[in-house]
Enzyme design. Structure first.
Site, PDB file in Angstrom:
ATOM      1  N   ASP A 220       0.826  -1.202   0.000  1.00 49.99           N
ATOM      2  CA  ASP A 220       0.000   0.000   0.000  1.00 49.99           C
ATOM      3  C   ASP A 220       0.867   1.262   0.000  1.00 49.99           C
ATOM      4  OD1 ASP A 220      -2.834   0.888   0.354  1.00 49.99           O
ATOM      5  OD2 ASP A 220      -2.043   1.829   2.159  1.00 49.99           O
ATOM      6  N   GLU A 269      14.181 -15.153   0.927  1.00 51.39           N
ATOM      7  CA  GLU A 269      14.536 -16.241   1.853  1.00 51.39           C
ATOM      8  C   GLU A 269      13.655 -17.460   1.590  1.00 51.39           C
ATOM      9  OE1 GLU A 269      13.800 -14.536   5.670  1.00 51.39           O
ATOM     10  OE2 GLU A 269      15.502 -13.159   5.541  1.00 51.39           O
TER      11      GLU A 269
HETATM   12  C1  BGC Z   1      -5.525   2.119  -0.500  1.00 49.82           C
HETATM   13  C2  BGC Z   1      -6.680   2.918  -0.021  1.00 49.82           C
HETATM   14  C3  BGC Z   1      -6.333   3.473   1.346  1.00 49.82           C
HETATM   15  C4  BGC Z   1      -5.011   4.226   1.339  1.00 49.82           C
HETATM   16  C5  BGC Z   1      -4.487   4.442   2.721  1.00 49.82           C
HETATM   17  C6  BGC Z   1      -4.476   3.178  -0.632  1.00 49.82           C
HETATM   18  O1  BGC Z   1      -3.953   3.605  -1.667  1.00 49.82           O
HETATM   19  O2  BGC Z   1      -5.729   1.441  -1.696  1.00 49.82           O
HETATM   20  O3  BGC Z   1      -7.867   2.189   0.024  1.00 49.82           O
HETATM   21  O4  BGC Z   1      -7.345   4.350   1.749  1.00 49.82           O
HETATM   22  O5  BGC Z   1      -4.029   3.518   0.650  1.00 49.82           O
HETATM   23  O6  BGC Z   1      -4.041   3.255   3.277  1.00 49.82           O
END
Ligand code: BGC
Length: 562
Positions: A220, A269
């Protein structure tokens, strides 16, 4: 020495041309009928996923969370939200997926924790300057009384990126004190990635899930981890304006690749090495491919097709560019039209041509009533775009419900909305709930077979899209996905394609090295097959069943077998 774990058979390249199906767990299937989808719900639908023909599942966060941002506010990166199940349920889900020859990719959220995370609670309870605060970004405010935030940075969901705390310890206990940084909601404090304990903790998290048999990770906001926090902080009044040369204080800084080199060492790993795909919203330059290189995460999303209008020349240019980018990084390309953050693509394509991001938001705010959406056209284009994409070399990322031809639920009652964007923009931007409505499995069952009363209400028209209505019905969107994903396994070969000549403004025509061809008519009128194409070789059409000798219908893709 590599670690042998219960991951699926050791094909180190399984991900390169995989069809990956994104599950937003709270909206997929609700086994315990509490209204929130859960992990046993995923396991209960493994037969459906297997029949769909996907290679892997990407699970959005299922970790303990107060759901301030739909689970992307993580309390504990190494556990399961008790409302969604237990670690034992997780293990059972992985075992059942692997038995069906489906890999599991989990979402890792490294930019921030939730404000309920034990480290953040410790930071709040500790005095300014303490070791506990150093794992996040706490700073004094500006002005004599520190009442102004440390910088003008906005947050992604609206409002500022700094929140002031009331001190709990030290000489100022009980008084307003320092500010902490959150690029997203205030419930999502940003970690300080210069802190060795933060770095070490995420290695522990990666190993924790890899040891449980997880095959890969979706990372993310990968481009945001490392920040330039040197004082005075630099001004950045708009997050979207990314200075993409490594000098932006918040995004795509060179040092982030040191973090991911460390991750790659951990992922390697294992046998096979665990995969990772970066969510990094950076423009197309040589910088973007760094996330995808084998010494880094190994693959990166590009959102170019997702952002493009349904126009032949644009699709073709994007594919050329992305394949070149993939070749430059050593990764395979990624393709995506829908996910949990954007308006579902049949709805996007249903809006008037030329609609901008702002137009889409205005359409949502008008509950989808203005401008009028041409839904039939939107779905026709979406099906054509999907077949165009599934023929390409690289990984196809699909979002739950797109195989049912679901549209965005644009008219959710305001009282049901949960996206922080809705609240942080003071009801000016509606947010992402409309693509997260729980799935319709059964047209006639209570809650369309999802489980308990869904956490977002399902519209009546979901009955028309339910699995039971489409299952076994030739030409339904579900059957189109099933057939296409089955053929796709035959169609995949070397990661290349050749463009065949076609009128550039309406048609694209490409051939894979094993002779499969994909023809798309982007125009709104039928067009004859190009000279030399044998009508009898058409095996699949995104539109009505193919009639030998016909023209390619408007907004339709054909697959031609060798
Ligand atoms: C996720 C979102 C989220 C954000 C913060 C992103 O890009 O896909 O759904 O709100 O990250 O974690």
């Amino acid at each position: 020495m590599s670690i042998e774990t219960p991951a699926l058979h050791p094909d180190a390249n399984w991900w390169r041309q995989a069809a990956v199906y994104q599950i937003y767990p709270r909206s997929f299937a609700d086994a315990n009928r509490d209204g929130l989808g859960d992990l046993p719900g995923v396991t209960s639908r493994m037969g459906y996923l297997s029949e769909l023909g996907i290679d892997a599942i990407w699970l959005s966060p299922f970790y303990p969370s107060a759901l301030a941002d739909g689970g992307y506010d993580v309390d504990d990166h190494r556990n399961v939200d008790p409302r969604l199940g237990s670690l034992a349920d997780f293990d059972a889900m992985v075992a059942s997926a692997h038995a069906a020859d489906i890999r599991i990719i989990v979402d890792i959220v490294p930019n921030h924790s939730s404000n309920r995370h034990v480290w953040f609670q410790e930071a709040l309870a500790s005095a300014p300057g303490s070791a506990a605060r150093a794992r996040y970004h706490f700073l004094d405010g500006l002005g004599d009384d520190g009442a102004r935030p440390p910088s003008d940075w906005p947050s992604h969901f609206g409002g500022g990126a700094w929140t002031r705390v009331v001190e709990q310890a030290g000489p100022n206990a009980g008084k307003p004190g320092q500010w902490y940084l959150h690029l997203f909601a205030p419930e999502q404090p940003d970690f300080n990635w210069d802190h060795p304990e933060v770095r070490a903790d995420f290695h522990t998290t990666l190993r924790f899930w890899a040891d449980r048999g997880v095959d890969g990770f979706r990372v993310d906001v990968a481009h945001a981890l490392v920040k330039d926090m040197s004082l005075p902080l630099r001004s950045k009044p708009a997050l979207a304006v990314l200075v993409d040369d490594g000098t932006d204080p918040l995004f795509d800084r060179d040092a982030v690749h040191e973090v991911f080199a460390g991750w790659r060492a951990v992922l390697n790993e294992y046998n096979p090495p665990r995969t990772a795909v970066a969510e990094a919203w950076v423009p197309f330059t040589d910088r973007r491919l760094k996330y995808a290189q084998p010494t880094g995460l190994g693959q990166a999303f590009n959102f170019d097709l997702l952002q493009a209008p349904f126009v032949a020349a644009e699709f073709r240019a994007i594919v050329q560019k992305c394949l070149a980018e993939a070749a430059g990084s050593g990764a395979s390309s990624t393709w995506v039209f829908s996910n949990h953050d954007v308006i579902r693509h049949p709805s996007r394509y249903a809006l008037p041509d030329g609609s901008t991001e702002d137009d889409l938001e205005a359409w949502l705010l008008a509950d989808g009533e203005a401008p009028a959406a041409d839904l039939a056209r939107g779905l026709r284009r979406a099906r054509a775009a999907t077949l165009f994409m599934l023929g390409l070399p690289g990984s196809a990322y699909l979002y739950q419900g797109e195989e049912l031809g679901l549209f965005e639920v644009a008219d959710l009652p305001q009282a049901s909305l949960q996206d922080p964007t809705w609240f942080r923009t003071k009801h000016k931007v509606k947010g992402r709930d409309g693509c997260r409505v729980p799935l319709p499995w059964d047209a006639t069952a209570e809650n369309f077979g999802f489980g308990g009363t869904p956490w977002l209400p399902q519209p009546a028209w979901f009955a028309d899209n339910a699995v039971t209505v489409q299952d076994g019905v030739a030409g339904s969107t579900l059957e189109l996905y099933r057939v296409a994903l089955r053929w796709r396994r035959k169609l995949q070969c070397d990661e290349s394609l050749a463009w065949l000549s076609a009128p550039r403004d309406t048609l694209t025509h490409y051939r894979r090295p094993n002779g499969w061809e994909v023809l798309t008519n982007f125009g709104d009128a039928p067009t004859p097959l190009p000279a030399g194409v044998d009508s009898a070789t058409v095996v699949l059409s995104s539109g009505a069943p193919w009639a030998a000798g016909a023209c390619i219908p408007a907004e339709t893709t054909l697959w031609l077998a060798p």
